[in-house]
Write an enzyme that holds these catalytic residues in place. Structure first.
Site, PDB file in Angstrom:
ATOM      1  N   THR B  76       0.933  -1.222   0.104  1.00 12.87           N
ATOM      2  CA  THR B  76       0.273   0.254  -0.001  1.00 12.87           C
ATOM      3  C   THR B  76       0.809   1.267  -0.053  1.00 12.87           C
ATOM      4  O   THR B  76       0.646   2.094  -0.915  1.00 12.87           O
ATOM      5  CB  THR B  76      -0.889   0.197   1.194  1.00 12.87           C
ATOM      6  OG1 THR B  76      -1.804  -1.225   1.032  1.00 12.87           O
ATOM      7  CG2 THR B  76      -1.826   1.333   1.230  1.00 12.87           C
ATOM      8  N   SER B 204       5.603  -6.736  -2.025  1.00 12.33           N
ATOM      9  CA  SER B 204       5.460  -7.192  -0.798  1.00 12.33           C
ATOM     10  C   SER B 204       5.671  -8.535  -0.257  1.00 12.33           C
ATOM     11  O   SER B 204       6.027  -9.467  -0.870  1.00 12.33           O
ATOM     12  CB  SER B 204       3.990  -6.752  -0.390  1.00 12.33           C
ATOM     13  OG  SER B 204       3.646  -7.008   0.817  1.00 12.33           O
ATOM     14  N   ALA B 205       6.162  -8.696   1.063  1.00 10.84           N
ATOM     15  CA  ALA B 205       6.861  -9.955   1.604  1.00 10.84           C
ATOM     16  C   ALA B 205       5.569 -10.727   1.976  1.00 10.84           C
ATOM     17  O   ALA B 205       5.574 -11.854   2.007  1.00 10.84           O
ATOM     18  CB  ALA B 205       7.474  -9.627   2.764  1.00 10.84           C
ATOM     19  N   HIS B 206       4.269 -10.106   2.225  1.00  8.59           N
ATOM     20  CA  HIS B 206       3.302 -11.072   2.799  1.00  8.59           C
ATOM     21  C   HIS B 206       2.596 -11.986   1.867  1.00  8.59           C
ATOM     22  O   HIS B 206       1.967 -12.783   2.216  1.00  8.59           O
ATOM     23  CB  HIS B 206       2.050 -10.067   3.457  1.00  8.59           C
ATOM     24  CG  HIS B 206       1.269  -9.564   2.479  1.00  8.59           C
ATOM     25  ND1 HIS B 206       1.462  -8.432   1.719  1.00  8.59           N
ATOM     26  CD2 HIS B 206      -0.043  -9.915   1.913  1.00  8.59           C
ATOM     27  CE1 HIS B 206       0.586  -8.060   0.714  1.00  8.59           C
ATOM     28  NE2 HIS B 206      -0.430  -8.869   1.035  1.00  8.59           N
ATOM     29  N   CYS B 327      -9.580  -6.285   0.499  1.00 11.52           N
ATOM     30  CA  CYS B 327      -9.996  -4.991   0.934  1.00 11.52           C
ATOM     31  C   CYS B 327     -11.305  -4.681   1.199  1.00 11.52           C
ATOM     32  O   CYS B 327     -12.153  -3.902   1.876  1.00 11.52           O
ATOM     33  CB  CYS B 327      -9.419  -3.813   0.065  1.00 11.52           C
ATOM     34  SG  CYS B 327      -7.486  -4.022  -0.008  1.00 11.52           S
TER      35      CYS B 327
END
Lengths: 391, 391
Positions: B76, B204-206, B327
């Site tokens: 984000t 992103s790592a997630h 989201c």
């Protein structure tokens, strides 16, 4: 490499507590669902409850409701959101005037400067020799178009604790929002939003043996604030981004581990260091107020010596301390805090900041003072500053 | 509570890998100094080297130099920085025109909307029935005052992989910066900045069994970008905030654990699920392209049934899937992605997204399909939509 080292810099408060680690672990391997998915399935609901519990636990320490506390990636983001979010919400409605102190940490100072570039007008409050903001100046600067005052709870370098009660009353009387950066005081000093009229509070986990990468912002109910991180509707639609639940849980655990006894012990370490240094080393100045300072901070100027030299020599003995602020220690510029309290360049460059954490001991303090005395004596012998000063 | 559960939603890729956990642990307890303190002492230098190694490892996967990759708090923030940072850098110099696709994830879409409120003009690219952006439309929309095109590498809901090579060439020919959100493709699909002319990449790592709260942004050398998080000078002065070194190290480790074999295995799981569902359940539509899709994504619409009902029933069997985007799953609005690919409300509301991760097995796929077939059959028997549809 890091064994037998003594941390008395920022990192002293940064080492994760084992209990925090244990609290975070299940969030990685068991309860790792996405909190916003609660609509679809029960693991999401579980994740959401875990997040809500962490939020409530942290908010309650500030005397706040859970709905008044949002998680962020750290205090830099929190302070950016406080200043820019209020500016977005009120800039075209109420006015473009902001007041910050001259000794704020960089997130507040640089956010204020960024807003200046966007047409906001910023006044920078002076401080006295101890670092206290000039309350008479604050009162005279408040105007009908003032939208925000930002004054830190305590200074990150010299530890001086501001009179938030009076600042809150002054702001409140003129209907002006009040933000405080409490990064270096949260859980170390009391701050209750039911007693102090503060509207926005920046906090972080990394200063209290919690994880890095997680912080928070208290937002008093009804405070006009527009989000600056756009995306999903997380954090009551004030901060977009996948919830960092392990971080939130670690933050809450870290908060729960701080006790009054620990804070008293940190204060003892601090006072022992200050007393011994002053007793054993000549030509030393304590920067900041002797009483109204955070329990974990000491800041001392060693005249006729460069702080940089002291830190490098202490490093050879495995002792870590800071000169200047953490953000600024890559630069050779004098600390803006030291200059604002009326320090000359020599006093600023000779200043050393000590930060105490849970894992520091009285024996470490004794060893550091002893080592410091030797180093300062040797440096003064060879220092051109020392010779000029006649020492 | 979470034992014997099957995750085939976003969380399937979110469970931390044990090896990532092990890589992060020393950063909490041994090498926990502040990276910006390297001026003062050797632990700071050690921390700085650790951070640099993590940065270099991740950058190299993109074919980038370490200096072209900065850490953020997640995708984000990365996408916010890409859009708003370019807008700040070029808005008053080159122009105020931006192009994004209609099916971007919320960080890009909402950042674009935030810029519209500041006077920027945004065109929203259409997509075809499979979710591919209309390249002819893109070409015709590029103007001398266009400063940025943002098209995701692959869609977060339907998995469609865009033709970044062509988009990059079109942008480059007109001297327009190109950002791509690669949150759902990084390490799962190749993306090399030496071959694809992309200037900014969100990662992103997630999404790859790394920690939450850490992401990154590739910034091609020379790209005009102004920081949006003000404070210290971290991350080549593009992102202020205390470095999250455990997160960075965990991210790098997570990246290193993804292999081509694993991606092929995820693709097998995906294809097995799609084939079996289509074979065993009538009136099913695969959303997105059958071939050009991320290995870990399947998205299916079950006609005459609400996706919400399916997820709730699967939950009773301990199976987690998503309807709509993560989201958005708190809202009952139809997915903007499903509507953009020409889905009607029924197809949108009947859509289920499956995400596969390292810990999913072929046995889980078989069990999920079997359970799904039962649930859909039962729901259709009682569904008013089913009766209307004559099923």
């Amino acid at each position: 490499m890091t064994e037998n080292k003594i941390y008395m810099d920022n990192a002293a408060a940064t080492r994760l507590d084992e209990a925090v680690f244990e609290a975070m672990t299940p969030c990685y391997f068991e309860n790792y669902a996405v909190a916003t998915s609660e609509f679809g399935y029960s693991q999401g609901l579980e994740a959401r409850e875990t997040l809500a519990e962490a939020r409530a636990a942290i908010a309650s320490v500030l005397g706040a409701d859970p709905e008044e506390f949002i998680f962020t990636s750290g205090s830099t983001e929190s302070s950016n959101l406080a200043l820019k979010g209020v500016a977005k919400a009120l800039g075209t409605k109420k006015g473009k005037h902001i007041i910050v102190s001259k000794i704020e940490d960089f997130p507040v100072l640089q956010s204020a400067r960024a807003l200046e570039k966007q047409g906001f007008e910023v006044d920078y409050l002076n401080v006295d020799d101890y670092g206290f903001v000039r309350l008479d100046q604050l009162e005279s600067l408040l105007r009908p178009d003032t939208i925000l005052v930002s004054v830190q709870h305590a200074n990150h370098e010299i530890g001086t604790v501001q009179d938030l009660g009076t600042i809150g009353r002054l702001c409140s009387a003129k209907n002006v929002l009040f933000h405080t950066d409490a990064t270096h005081t949260f859980t170390r000093l009391p701050l209750d939003v039911r007693r102090i009229k503060v509207d926005l509070i920046t906090v972080s986990a990394h200063t209290l043996h919690g994880p890095k990468g997680i912080g928070g912002l208290y937002v008093r109910r009804g405070t006009p604030l527009e989000k600056i991180a756009d995306g999903g509707f997380q954090e009551f639609n004030l901060r977009a981004g996948l919830e960092n639940i392990p971080g939130a849980v670690g933050f809450a655990k870290a908060v729960s581990l701080v006790t009054e006894e620990e804070n008293a012990r940190l204060k003892d370490l601090r006072d022992q260091l200050i007393e011994q240094v002053v007793a054993k080393i000549p030509l030393v100045t304590l920067n900041g107020d002797p009483q109204k300072r955070t329990p974990q901070n000491a800041n001392l100027s060693f005249h006729h010596v460069e702080g940089e030299s002291i830190t490098l020599h202490l490093d050879m003995y495995g002792i870590a301390v800071s000169t200047g602020s953490a953000c600024f220690s890559r630069s050779l510029e004098a600390s803006h805090v030291m200059m604002a309290i009326g320090g000359d360049h020599e006093r600023a460059h000779g200043s050393i900041r000590f930060t105490f954490g849970r894992y520091n001991t009285m024996e470490e303090v004794d060893l550091v003072v002893e080592t410091l005395a030797k180093i300062v004596e040797n440096l003064r012998k060879i220092s051109p500053l020392g010779k000029q000063g006649g020492v």
